[in-house]
Design an enzyme around this catalytic site. Sequence first.
Site, PDB file in Angstrom:
ATOM      1  CE  LYS A  82      -3.788   1.997   2.780  1.00 53.10           C
ATOM      2  NZ  LYS A  82      -4.624   1.757   3.974  1.00 53.10           N
ATOM      3  CB  SER A 157      -7.277   4.245   3.033  1.00 54.78           C
ATOM      4  OG  SER A 157      -6.612   3.507   4.053  1.00 54.78           O
ATOM      5  CB  SER A 181      -8.229   1.410   5.979  1.00 57.11           C
ATOM      6  OG  SER A 181      -8.756   2.710   6.063  1.00 57.11           O
TER       7      SER A 181
END
Length: 464
Positions: A82, A157, A181
Site C-alpha cells: 500500500k 483506504s 481500511s
Amino acid sequence: MNKVDLAFTPALEQAQLIRRREVSPSELVEVYLERISRLNPQLGSYFTVTAEQAIADAKAKTEMLPNASELPPFFGVPISIKDLNPVAGIACTYGNPALLNNISDYDDGVVTRIKQAGFILLGKTATSELGSTPYTEPTGFPPARNPWNLEYTAGGSSGGAAAAVAAGLCAIAQGSDGGGSIRGPAACCGLVGIKPSRGRVTHAPVGDRLSGIAINGPIARTVADAAALLDAMSGYVTGDPYWLSDPEPSFLAATQQKPGTLRIAYTTSIAPLGEADASCQQGVLQTVQLLQELGHTVEQKSIDFSGLVEPFQVVWQTSVASSGIPAEILQPLNRWLLARTGSAGQYLQAVYQMQVVARQIVAFFDTVDVLVLPVYLHSPIRVGEWANLSPEETFQNIIRWISPCPAANATGQPAIALPVGFDELGLPISVQLVGRPAAETTLLRLAAQLEAAKPWIQHRPALG
C-alpha cells in the site's frame, strides 16, 4: 495451468508450485505484470508498478531455486504494498500527487518482514489521500474501482490493494486499517481482510502516531493465505511501544483446527448510527444461520458505540495534522479536517475518553467469544457519488457508513472480514467477525470453518 488460473491461484499454492519447480518466480511475475498492464488502467489499483525491480528479483530467485535447500514461506510469490508504507527506492505518495517524487530511503518494518518471507514486490497500490477516507479517489490519480462492477468503489483506504487481489493483479496484498481500511475494501471486493490485534504487527522503524488505532494486515483470497501472511508480518521489533507474543500454534496452523463450540453474539444495528441496509443485514443473518447449523451458541445482542463516536473522530482526524503535509496541497476534505484539529490537550482528552469506552466494549466479551457485525452499514457507493458534497456532509456520511469498524481499532481487538454472497448488483456481501483481545487464533479457526462450509474461492469477477 493457464495464465488466468495461475493468477487466481492462492498465494500458498503458488509457493508450493515454485517449490515443486512447476512454475518459476519469473513466470509468475510475467503473468501479473501483463495483467497489470492490461487491466490497471480500468481499475486504478496501482499508483506505481515496479516492473524492472520485480523482474530482476524474480530472475534472481529463479536462479536460486536449483541449489536452495531451505526457502522462506512465500519464496517467489508476487505481492503489492500500500502506498502509505515506505519501500526503499520507490516513491511513497500517501495518495497525494505532489509527492510523486518522494522517494523513500528506508523500508517500513512490515515491508522488511514481507521481503524476509520471500515475496516479490510488484508495486505500490492506490490509497485515499493519507488513508483518511473509505473510498479511494485521491485528486490527481484515477479512482480505484471495484472489479465486480467498475461503477462502484473498491473501498478505502486500502482500495487499490483489494482491487488488485480481486482482479488477479497480485497474489496477495498488504493493507492497513485505522478505522476499517482493510475490512472495508475486502468487503467491497469479496476478499478476506484481517485487522490484527494491537501490538501484533510492528510500526518500526518510526512508530505509531495515532494511539494504537491503526495497524498493518493482510488482504487475500483465502483465510489460509491471510493467516500465513499475518504470520509473516507479525513479531516484535526492538522499541515497539506495545507488542504481543507470537501465537502457538501459528496462525496458519490455526486454520486447520476446529474452533470448538463458541459463544457468538450478533447485531445488524450500530447505535447511535442506525441499522444496516438489506444487503448487509443479509450477510449477517445468513452467517448466523450457518453458525447455528455448525453447532455454535448464537444470540442477538444490542451494541451501543455512542460514547466512542466523538473521541474516535478527534483521534482519527489528527492523522492529517500529524502528516506534516501543508494544507494548500491537500484535497478539500483533508484541508477541512486539518482546520478542525484541536489542541494537544484536546487530543489527549479524546484518547482518554476513547480508552474508557474501549474498556466497556472489551468487557462485553467477558461472556462472548466472537461478535458478528456487518462490515459497513450499507453497500458500496458509486465512484464519485460523494464528490460534490461539502466536506462536512462527506464526513458525516463516512461516519455512518463505516460505523461497525472503528470499535475494534479503538480497543485493539482483532477483526476479520469474510465474503458470504452477492447482492442484486453483483457486488460482494461480507460479514465481520470481531474477537477477544489477541484472539486472532479463535477468529481464524472460525473463519476457516465458515469458508469450508460455504467456499468462495471459485468466484472471480468477469473483468479478471
